[in-house]
Scaffold this active site. Structure first.
Site, PDB file in Angstrom:
ATOM      1  N   LYS A  63      79.075  30.700   4.882  1.00  0.00           N
ATOM      2  CA  LYS A  63      80.418  30.299   4.473  1.00  0.00           C
ATOM      3  C   LYS A  63      81.329  30.467   5.681  1.00  0.00           C
ATOM      4  O   LYS A  63      81.129  31.372   6.495  1.00  0.00           O
ATOM      5  CB  LYS A  63      80.909  31.171   3.315  1.00  0.00           C
ATOM      6  CG  LYS A  63      80.089  31.034   2.041  1.00  0.00           C
ATOM      7  CD  LYS A  63      80.631  31.934   0.942  1.00  0.00           C
ATOM      8  CE  LYS A  63      79.776  31.854  -0.318  1.00  0.00           C
ATOM      9  NZ  LYS A  63      80.287  32.751  -1.375  1.00  0.00           N
ATOM     10  N   HIS A 107      87.204  32.612   6.974  1.00  0.00           N
ATOM     11  CA  HIS A 107      88.540  32.140   6.596  1.00  0.00           C
ATOM     12  C   HIS A 107      89.572  33.263   6.678  1.00  0.00           C
ATOM     13  O   HIS A 107      89.250  34.416   6.990  1.00  0.00           O
ATOM     14  CB  HIS A 107      88.530  31.479   5.215  1.00  0.00           C
ATOM     15  CG  HIS A 107      88.071  32.357   4.095  1.00  0.00           C
ATOM     16  ND1 HIS A 107      88.795  33.440   3.639  1.00  0.00           N
ATOM     17  CD2 HIS A 107      86.951  32.320   3.317  1.00  0.00           C
ATOM     18  CE1 HIS A 107      88.173  34.014   2.640  1.00  0.00           C
ATOM     19  NE2 HIS A 107      87.038  33.361   2.421  1.00  0.00           N
ATOM     20  N   HIS A 134      89.265  36.906   5.437  1.00  0.00           N
ATOM     21  CA  HIS A 134      88.473  37.924   6.137  1.00  0.00           C
ATOM     22  C   HIS A 134      89.271  38.625   7.237  1.00  0.00           C
ATOM     23  O   HIS A 134      88.776  39.570   7.841  1.00  0.00           O
ATOM     24  CB  HIS A 134      87.242  37.272   6.791  1.00  0.00           C
ATOM     25  CG  HIS A 134      86.325  36.594   5.828  1.00  0.00           C
ATOM     26  ND1 HIS A 134      85.997  35.253   5.935  1.00  0.00           N
ATOM     27  CD2 HIS A 134      85.692  37.054   4.721  1.00  0.00           C
ATOM     28  CE1 HIS A 134      85.175  34.930   4.947  1.00  0.00           C
ATOM     29  NE2 HIS A 134      84.985  36.005   4.197  1.00  0.00           N
TER      30      HIS A 134
END
Length: 402
Positions: free
Chosen positions: A125, A128, A131
């Site tokens: 993933k 983004h 985080h």
């Protein structure tokens, strides 16, 4: 100038206390309105046989206000000292300029080890904005402890195991291609992951297929693990580029998968110590004595959970690093989870459970709602950083031409 020492010297002279006693009594008030330093007079009551507020007033009248003190106030039993901000700033800045990168450093942590678990994004993933807090707060804590002389071990506990990889394998088989993944990397993995959830809402059988693929991963299926490792390598490459932009480093990338072969002995230890109980087919640790819900260790189907892996990780880190502190950064909504498995470590008889520290932080949300990779509702960290860099350059150029 050591301002606290200077204040203690004034008080020692006015009260006949030793310099050491005066220094140990001087406090730094929690409220700035009460000054920069405060001297409580309670302990002098027995010596002078007077009420502490009266002693404070008499001692204050004996003090010769030095040049670095702006004001001396008596509030009840306290003598409050206000340092001249200009002199204080000059002293601090002079020290910073003289010591440069060594300013604030000490050896208070010499011989001690602190493990810091931070960032911990999910593999396959994109990295983004959600985080960012764990990453930068964790990195700041790392640098602070490092400056204090501690041996620091920065651990990135990657989310690299679980049913989501079964979903990704199904998505790759149905809507992906090797060429697209090689060309687009993690962006393509995100696209097919979002596609899976869109399609699964219409066809729930896809979720069953994803679970089967995860079972294959657990059983060591070659195709499943080859795809998982491919997705893992692509993700690490993408993450490291973002970490380089942020100036963040790690000493170890030991994610959830690292503990797959280490959990069974921990479960056996829990059984041997009579901590595990069966409950509706699952295995739990009862935490009623702490007014907490039970800590689920083994699911009905025999699968492990986050708590199982976190307990295993803690035991591994203690054995490997012999840490004096283990600090873990996650979102605030995981407070109960950490309180539960910290108590399990306690029940196992390990007194170092007190050295496990959870540092929580708030969640990032968008106007459109909570961040969600599965619905494609994210702001990519790299895009945000590039935009910030571009805006900063624009401001610098405008200032240069003024």
């Amino acid at each position: 100038m050591d301002f606290k020492m200077e204040v203690a010297g004034l008080l020692a002279k006015a009260t006949e206390l030793s310099l050491e006693d005066a220094l140990n009594t001087v406090e730094i008030p929690g409220n700035k309105a009460m000054g920069d330093f405060a001297f409580p007079c309670f302990r002098l009551a027995k010596v002078f046989r007077k009420a502490p507020p009266m002693i404070a007033q008499e001692v204050a009248e004996k003090l010769d206000k030095p040049a670095f003190i702006e004001n001396i106030q008596v509030v009840g039993a306290y003598i409050n000292f206000f340092v001249k901000k200009g002199i204080y700033a000059q002293e601090i800045l002079s020290k910073v300029l003289a010591e440069k990168e060594n300013y604030g450093k000490s050896d208070i942590g010499a011989g001690k080890t602190v493990v810091i678990d931070y960032s911990s994004p999910n593999i396959a993933k994109p990295f983004h904005v959600g985080h960012l807090r764990s990453t930068v707060i964790g990195n700041a804590i790392y640098k602070i402890y490092e400056a204090l002389g501690y041996n620091c071990e920065g651990v990135n506990h990657l989310g690299d195991w679980g049913t989501q990889f079964g979903k990704l394998i199904v998505a790759y088989h149905n809507w992906g291609s090797k060429e697209a993944v090689e060309n687009q990397g993690i962006q393509e993995l995100m696209r097919i992951y979002v596609k899976f959830h869109d399609e699964a809402e219409k066809n729930p059988a896809l979720d069953d297929e994803a679970r089967l693929w995860f079972v294959k991963m657990q059983e060591g299926d070659e195709e499943a693990l080859t795809l998982w490792k491919w997705f893992y390598d692509i993700s690490i490459k993408e993450f490291e580029r973002v970490y380089k932009m942020l100036g963040v480093k790690f000493d170890a990338y030991t994610g959830e998968s690292f503990y797959n072969d280490k959990m069974a002995p921990v479960v056996e230890e829990l059984k041997a110590k009579n901590i595990l109980k069966e409950s509706e087919g699952a295995m739990i640790v009862d935490l009623e004595h702490k007014n907490m819900a039970p800590c689920l260790i083994i699911r009905k189907d025999g699968g492990t959970l986050y708590a199982t892996r976190d307990i295993t990780a803690a035991l591994y880190r203690k054995k490997t690093y012999n840490f004096d502190k283990c600090i873990i950064l996650t979102a605030l909504d995981q407070n109960l989870h950490f309180a539960q498995w910290f108590e399990v470590i306690h029940l196992m008889g390990y007194d170092w459970y007190k050295d496990l520290i959870h540092v929580p932080f708030g969640l990032v949300s968008l106007d459109s709602g909570k961040l969600s990779t599965r619905h494609g509702n994210v702001i990519l960290m790299e895009d945000l950083l590039n935009q910030a860099i571009g805006e900063t350059k624009k401001i610098i150029e405008e200032k240069i031409h003024l």
